[in-house]
Design an enzyme around this catalytic site. Structure first.
Site, PDB file in Angstrom:
ATOM      1  N   ARG A 233      -9.414   0.660   8.882  1.00 41.16           N
ATOM      2  CA  ARG A 233      -8.906  -0.670   9.211  1.00 41.16           C
ATOM      3  C   ARG A 233      -9.998  -1.545   9.823  1.00 41.16           C
ATOM      4  O   ARG A 233      -9.767  -2.723  10.075  1.00 41.16           O
ATOM      5  CB  ARG A 233      -7.785  -0.591  10.246  1.00 41.16           C
TER       6      ARG A 233
ATOM      7  N   ARG B  63      11.642  -5.208   4.600  1.00 39.57           N
ATOM      8  CA  ARG B  63      11.264  -3.786   4.501  1.00 39.57           C
ATOM      9  C   ARG B  63      12.209  -2.900   5.316  1.00 39.57           C
ATOM     10  O   ARG B  63      12.577  -3.213   6.435  1.00 39.57           O
ATOM     11  CB  ARG B  63       9.829  -3.596   5.009  1.00 39.57           C
TER      12      ARG B  63
ATOM     13  N   LYS C  50       0.831  -1.218   0.000  1.00 36.96           N
ATOM     14  CA  LYS C  50       0.000   0.000   0.000  1.00 36.96           C
ATOM     15  C   LYS C  50       0.860   1.260   0.000  1.00 36.96           C
ATOM     16  O   LYS C  50       0.647   2.163  -0.808  1.00 36.96           O
ATOM     17  CB  LYS C  50      -0.934   0.016   1.230  1.00 36.96           C
TER      18      LYS C  50
HETATM   19  P1  ADP Z   1       2.209  -1.843   3.245  1.00 36.71           P
HETATM   20  O1  ADP Z   1       2.222  -0.325   3.210  1.00 36.71           O
HETATM   21  O2  ADP Z   1       1.019  -2.423   2.554  1.00 36.71           O
HETATM   22  O3  ADP Z   1       2.410  -2.422   4.617  1.00 36.71           O
HETATM   23  P2  ADP Z   1       4.763  -1.577   1.810  1.00 36.71           P
HETATM   24  O4  ADP Z   1       4.432  -0.721   0.657  1.00 36.71           O
HETATM   25  O5  ADP Z   1       5.545  -0.959   2.925  1.00 36.71           O
HETATM   26  O6  ADP Z   1       3.459  -2.331   2.381  1.00 36.71           O
HETATM   27  O7  ADP Z   1       5.543  -2.852   1.240  1.00 36.71           O
HETATM   28  C1  ADP Z   1       6.024  -3.864   2.129  1.00 36.71           C
HETATM   29  C2  ADP Z   1       7.409  -4.306   1.651  1.00 36.71           C
HETATM   30  O8  ADP Z   1       7.262  -5.011   0.420  1.00 36.71           O
HETATM   31  C3  ADP Z   1       8.388  -3.165   1.377  1.00 36.71           C
HETATM   32  O9  ADP Z   1       9.681  -3.621   1.728  1.00 36.71           O
HETATM   33  C4  ADP Z   1       8.273  -2.948  -0.143  1.00 36.71           C
HETATM   34  O10 ADP Z   1       9.470  -2.432  -0.701  1.00 36.71           O
HETATM   35  C5  ADP Z   1       8.012  -4.371  -0.620  1.00 36.71           C
HETATM   36  N1  ADP Z   1       7.144  -4.453  -1.818  1.00 36.71           N
HETATM   37  C6  ADP Z   1       6.100  -3.652  -2.146  1.00 36.71           C
HETATM   38  N2  ADP Z   1       5.545  -4.061  -3.305  1.00 36.71           N
HETATM   39  C7  ADP Z   1       6.238  -5.164  -3.699  1.00 36.71           C
HETATM   40  C8  ADP Z   1       6.151  -6.062  -4.816  1.00 36.71           C
HETATM   41  N3  ADP Z   1       5.227  -5.893  -5.776  1.00 36.71           N
HETATM   42  N4  ADP Z   1       7.035  -7.073  -4.876  1.00 36.71           N
HETATM   43  C9  ADP Z   1       7.976  -7.237  -3.912  1.00 36.71           C
HETATM   44  N5  ADP Z   1       8.127  -6.441  -2.846  1.00 36.71           N
HETATM   45  C10 ADP Z   1       7.267  -5.420  -2.729  1.00 36.71           C
HETATM   46  P1  AMP Z   2       0.954   0.452   8.958  1.00 38.54           P
HETATM   47  O1  AMP Z   2       2.090   1.424   8.801  1.00 38.54           O
HETATM   48  O2  AMP Z   2      -0.240   0.810   8.125  1.00 38.54           O
HETATM   49  O3  AMP Z   2       1.382  -0.976   8.791  1.00 38.54           O
HETATM   50  O4  AMP Z   2       0.444   0.609  10.463  1.00 38.54           O
HETATM   51  C1  AMP Z   2       1.300   0.325  11.562  1.00 38.54           C
HETATM   52  C2  AMP Z   2       0.463   0.125  12.819  1.00 38.54           C
HETATM   53  O5  AMP Z   2      -0.216   1.359  13.150  1.00 38.54           O
HETATM   54  C3  AMP Z   2      -0.649  -0.911  12.717  1.00 38.54           C
HETATM   55  O6  AMP Z   2      -0.197  -2.241  12.950  1.00 38.54           O
HETATM   56  C4  AMP Z   2      -1.614  -0.435  13.810  1.00 38.54           C
HETATM   57  O7  AMP Z   2      -1.133  -0.781  15.099  1.00 38.54           O
HETATM   58  C5  AMP Z   2      -1.509   1.089  13.679  1.00 38.54           C
HETATM   59  N1  AMP Z   2      -2.505   1.613  12.732  1.00 38.54           N
HETATM   60  C6  AMP Z   2      -2.286   2.130  11.489  1.00 38.54           C
HETATM   61  N2  AMP Z   2      -3.434   2.520  10.916  1.00 38.54           N
HETATM   62  C7  AMP Z   2      -4.415   2.230  11.818  1.00 38.54           C
HETATM   63  C8  AMP Z   2      -5.837   2.368  11.817  1.00 38.54           C
HETATM   64  N3  AMP Z   2      -6.496   2.879  10.767  1.00 38.54           N
HETATM   65  N4  AMP Z   2      -6.519   1.966  12.916  1.00 38.54           N
HETATM   66  C9  AMP Z   2      -5.887   1.467  13.988  1.00 38.54           C
HETATM   67  N5  AMP Z   2      -4.553   1.286  14.052  1.00 38.54           N
HETATM   68  C10 AMP Z   2      -3.823   1.660  12.972  1.00 38.54           C
END
Ligand code: ADP
Ligand code: AMP
Length: 218
Positions: A88, A126, A13
């Site tokens: 969420r 990550r 995301k």
């Molecule tokens: P989210 O915001 O949904 O938690 P991130 O955008 O931070 O996820 O992505 C999680 C990890 O996966 C990061 O290290 C990112 O660089 C990597 N990543 C994102 N998209 C892909 C993909 N299509 N293939 C492989 N790795 C990816």
């Molecule tokens: P994220 O960076 O989106 O993976 O979020 C990291 C952490 O922040 C999550 O595991 C939750 O503990 C908290 N968090 C992020 N967004 C929300 C939300 N909309 N509602 C509740 N907790 C959240």
């Protein structure tokens, strides 16, 4: 309009929202980034959120909805917004609809669908920028210079909640609520699904097409 990017932790995301925001000029608002900034600033909100984040739990709705409402009231969020990490749960989705009921804005969701096994591999590699929050991956999306953000030169760090035991808790505590949110938007015909597997660029092309179809950009 508000485009909600839905997906499990590690689905991509943040990576995709940042690229789509840069390409379209929409504002990218990520609740996880907002919480991490509050924690770094040592604010009362950050302190309260930290215990939940470290336990892999959702931060209580009252805190989260208050924080996002303030952020959505800022000038750069008046038109097109990509929401990443919010809503969420169904209570948050309903609160967003209630807030938008008094405006001409609409919210529609796109789900980035990724196989569960791939999520853990993504999260374990990550690294995020301590300056601008940009997300990298050690092998799939490395920075040009090891340990340094391409965009702002900030230091890359591992998120404390990306430790394996917290990742497991996040999956256990958060995936059921994600299913409910998906069902909520599907029931009101406001859900598109995009395949989140494959190279980051390929996913980006699919997402941009879906975002155009729902009216984020031309
Ligand atoms: P989210 O915001 O949904 O938690 P991130 O955008 O931070 O996820 O992505 C999680 C990890 O996966 C990061 O290290 C990112 O660089 C990597 N990543 C994102 N998209 C892909 C993909 N299509 N293939 C492989 N790795 C990816
Ligand atoms: P994220 O960076 O989106 O993976 O979020 C990291 C952490 O922040 C999550 O595991 C939750 O503990 C908290 N968090 C992020 N967004 C929300 C939300 N909309 N509602 C509740 N907790 C959240």
């Amino acid at each position: 309009m508000i485009l909600i990017l839905l997906g499990a932790p590690g689905a991509g995301k943040g990576t995709q929202a940042e690229a789509l925001a840069t390409a379209t000029g929409a504002a990218h608002i990520a609740t996880g980034d907002l919480f991490r900034a509050e924690i770094a600033a040592g604010s009362a909100l950050g302190l309260e959120a930290k215990s939940f984040i470290d336990a892999g739990k959702l931060v209580p709705d009252a805190v989260t909805i208050g924080m996002i409402s303030s952020r959505l009231a800022e000038p750069d969020a008046r038109n097109r917004v990509i929401l990443d990490g919010f809503p969420r749960n169904v209570e948050q989705a309903e609160a967003l609809d209630a807030a938008l009921a008094h405006s001409a804005r609409t919210a529609t969701a796109i789900l980035l669908e990724v196989d569960r096994d791939a999520l853990v591999a993504r999260i374990s590699g990550r690294r995020i920028c301590s300056g601008c929050s940009r997300s990298y991956h050690l092998t799939k999306n490395p920075p040009k210079h090891e340990g340094t953000c391409d965009a702002c030169g900030g230091a890359l760090t591992m998120r404390s909640d990306d430790a394996p035991e917290t990742v497991a808790a996040r999956m256990t505590n958060q995936l059921a609520a994600l299913d409910d949110v998906i069902a909520f938007y599907r029931a009101s015909s406001r859900l598109q699904v995009v395949d989140g597997e494959g190279e980051i660029g390929e996913v980006g092309v699919r997402l941009a097409r879906a975002a155009a179809a729902v009216g984020l950009h031309e």
